[in-house]
Design a protein around this motif. Structure first.
Motif, PDB file in Angstrom:
ATOM      1  N   GLN A 119       0.825  -1.211   0.000  1.00 16.69           N
ATOM      2  CA  GLN A 119       0.000   0.000   0.000  1.00 16.69           C
ATOM      3  C   GLN A 119       0.860   1.262   0.000  1.00 16.69           C
ATOM      4  O   GLN A 119       0.629   2.181  -0.791  1.00 16.69           O
ATOM      5  N   VAL A 120       1.849   1.298   0.895  1.00 20.34           N
ATOM      6  CA  VAL A 120       2.669   2.505   1.024  1.00 20.34           C
ATOM      7  C   VAL A 120       3.585   2.700  -0.179  1.00 20.34           C
ATOM      8  O   VAL A 120       3.773   3.828  -0.653  1.00 20.34           O
ATOM      9  N   SER A 121       4.144   1.619  -0.686  1.00 27.02           N
ATOM     10  CA  SER A 121       5.186   1.718  -1.698  1.00 27.02           C
ATOM     11  C   SER A 121       4.678   1.665  -3.131  1.00 27.02           C
ATOM     12  O   SER A 121       5.357   2.159  -4.034  1.00 27.02           O
ATOM     13  N   ALA A 122       3.504   1.061  -3.371  1.00 28.61           N
ATOM     14  CA  ALA A 122       3.011   0.880  -4.738  1.00 28.61           C
ATOM     15  C   ALA A 122       1.641   1.511  -4.959  1.00 28.61           C
ATOM     16  O   ALA A 122       1.477   2.395  -5.804  1.00 28.61           O
ATOM     17  N   PHE A 123       0.648   1.071  -4.187  1.00 30.84           N
ATOM     18  CA  PHE A 123      -0.711   1.592  -4.356  1.00 30.84           C
ATOM     19  C   PHE A 123      -0.756   3.102  -4.157  1.00 30.84           C
ATOM     20  O   PHE A 123      -1.556   3.799  -4.786  1.00 30.84           O
ATOM     21  N   SER A 124       0.138   3.612  -3.312  1.00 32.04           N
ATOM     22  CA  SER A 124       0.137   5.052  -3.024  1.00 32.04           C
ATOM     23  C   SER A 124       0.482   5.891  -4.250  1.00 32.04           C
ATOM     24  O   SER A 124       0.147   7.080  -4.304  1.00 32.04           O
ATOM     25  N   LEU A 125       1.155   5.308  -5.242  1.00 30.46           N
ATOM     26  CA  LEU A 125       1.408   6.080  -6.466  1.00 30.46           C
ATOM     27  C   LEU A 125       0.091   6.409  -7.143  1.00 30.46           C
ATOM     28  O   LEU A 125      -0.123   7.540  -7.613  1.00 30.46           O
ATOM     29  N   LYS A 126      -0.806   5.428  -7.196  1.00 32.93           N
ATOM     30  CA  LYS A 126      -2.140   5.674  -7.749  1.00 32.93           C
ATOM     31  C   LYS A 126      -2.910   6.657  -6.877  1.00 32.93           C
ATOM     32  O   LYS A 126      -3.562   7.581  -7.369  1.00 32.93           O
ATOM     33  N   SER A 127      -2.824   6.472  -5.551  1.00 36.19           N
ATOM     34  CA  SER A 127      -3.528   7.360  -4.616  1.00 36.19           C
ATOM     35  C   SER A 127      -3.074   8.801  -4.788  1.00 36.19           C
ATOM     36  O   SER A 127      -3.895   9.732  -4.845  1.00 36.19           O
ATOM     37  N   LEU A 128      -1.759   8.993  -4.873  1.00 42.62           N
ATOM     38  CA  LEU A 128      -1.211  10.345  -5.023  1.00 42.62           C
ATOM     39  C   LEU A 128      -1.574  10.943  -6.377  1.00 42.62           C
ATOM     40  O   LEU A 128      -1.908  12.126  -6.486  1.00 42.62           O
ATOM     41  N   ALA A 129      -1.537  10.112  -7.408  1.00 42.98           N
ATOM     42  CA  ALA A 129      -1.899  10.586  -8.749  1.00 42.98           C
ATOM     43  C   ALA A 129      -3.337  11.075  -8.790  1.00 42.98           C
ATOM     44  O   ALA A 129      -3.643  12.141  -9.358  1.00 42.98           O
ATOM     45  N   MET A 130      -4.247  10.320  -8.184  1.00 45.24           N
ATOM     46  CA  MET A 130      -5.650  10.708  -8.207  1.00 45.24           C
ATOM     47  C   MET A 130      -5.916  11.918  -7.323  1.00 45.24           C
ATOM     48  O   MET A 130      -6.765  12.760  -7.638  1.00 45.24           O
ATOM     49  N   ALA A 131      -5.196  12.032  -6.204  1.00 42.38           N
ATOM     50  CA  ALA A 131      -5.380  13.179  -5.315  1.00 42.38           C
ATOM     51  C   ALA A 131      -4.897  14.478  -5.966  1.00 42.38           C
ATOM     52  O   ALA A 131      -5.446  15.547  -5.707  1.00 42.38           O
ATOM     53  N   THR A 132      -3.891  14.373  -6.821  1.00 41.83           N
ATOM     54  CA  THR A 132      -3.343  15.575  -7.463  1.00 41.83           C
ATOM     55  C   THR A 132      -3.882  15.802  -8.872  1.00 41.83           C
ATOM     56  O   THR A 132      -3.631  16.855  -9.460  1.00 41.83           O
TER      57      THR A 132
END
Length: 257
Positions: A119-132
């Motif tokens: 979650q922290v190392s991989a899924f968060s790239l998607k999370s950050l992309a969608m948040a920004t």
């Protein structure tokens, strides 16, 4: 003479120490003309606020835990307090419990810790992309940091699996964000002396490999080559490049033995 990021607004997510790749990237981005914001969360946030003063221009420090839905939902508003949008985002975020997942513990790593690492190392790239995404326009760029996940490394264990997930995530993001003109790429650096690296038992075994096999040589204390590659991908110099992994490892990745 204008820098390659002149006028760009860049968020570097995951800056802790001044020995981090994120810090080196923020520094070089400022030197190349960018307006930079940095982020961290929890107990590390105070450290980030202190080391922010060591950058050429002290940037705003945002609180962002990429696993917290409320933080992600509020990120756009936080950013807009300082700039009216973003031209680039740097994902400099990873975590795997060194006591259970690294240093030869692949066969015993528990799922809860593996799930957190992914979650922290991989899924968060998607999370950050969608948040920004509401802040990013056509021509913008998202850049993450990986450590070559195409092979199995000594000591890296479940973090290698998490990085493989990150690399795949970046390709799917490149596919799905391309229609909006958003590029997504990764930089794969050789082993560097960072806080994260120090937490990996046996990481020196990886570093040793580079001393004899990198054709260009490798300085594990020099973060600038990696920072320069990240900033080049953030710039307008790679307008048609997405889904790519750029190696900054002294040429190590291309050698068979």
């Amino acid at each position: 003479m204008a820098g390659i990021l002149d006028g760009k607004r860049i968020l570097v997510a995951g800056v802790t120490m001044d020995s981090s790749i994120g810090f080196a990237t923020a520094k070089f981005a400022q030197e190349q003309g960018a307006t930079v914001l940095i982020s961290n969360f929890g107990r590390a946030l105070g450290i980030t606020r202190r080391i922010a003063k060591r950058l050429p221009s002290e940037p705003p420090v945002l609180e962002l835990d990429v696993t917290d839905p409320e933080h992600l939902e509020g990120l756009e508003a936080q950013v807009r307090e300082h700039v009216d949008g973003l031209d680039g985002v740097v994902h400099s975020i990873a975590f795997g419990n060194p006591e259970t997942l690294l240093g030869g513990k692949f066969l015993t790593g528990p799922w809860d810790d593996v799930a957190q690492a992914v979650q922290v190392s991989a899924f968060s790239l998607k999370s950050l992309a969608m948040a920004t995404k509401p802040l990013l326009g056509a021509g913008s760029s998202i850049v993450g940091l990986t450590f070559d996940a195409s092979v199995a490394w000594p000591a890296y264990d479940w973090m290698g699996v998490a990085k493989a997930g990150l690399e795949s995530t970046s390709r799917y993001l490149a596919r799905d964000l391309g229609a909006d003109g958003i590029r997504v790429n990764l930089v794969s650096a050789g082993p560097l002396k960072t806080l994260a690296a120090k937490a990996i038992p046996g990481f020196e075994d990886l570093e040793e490999l580079w001393t004899t096999r990198a054709p260009l040589g490798w300085d594990n204390k020099d973060h600038e080559p990696t920072a320069k590659a990240v900033c080049a991908l953030l710039s307008d110099l790679f307008p048609a490049t997405s889904g790519e992994i750029v190696h900054v490892d002294g040429g190590f990745h291309a050698m068979g033995a």
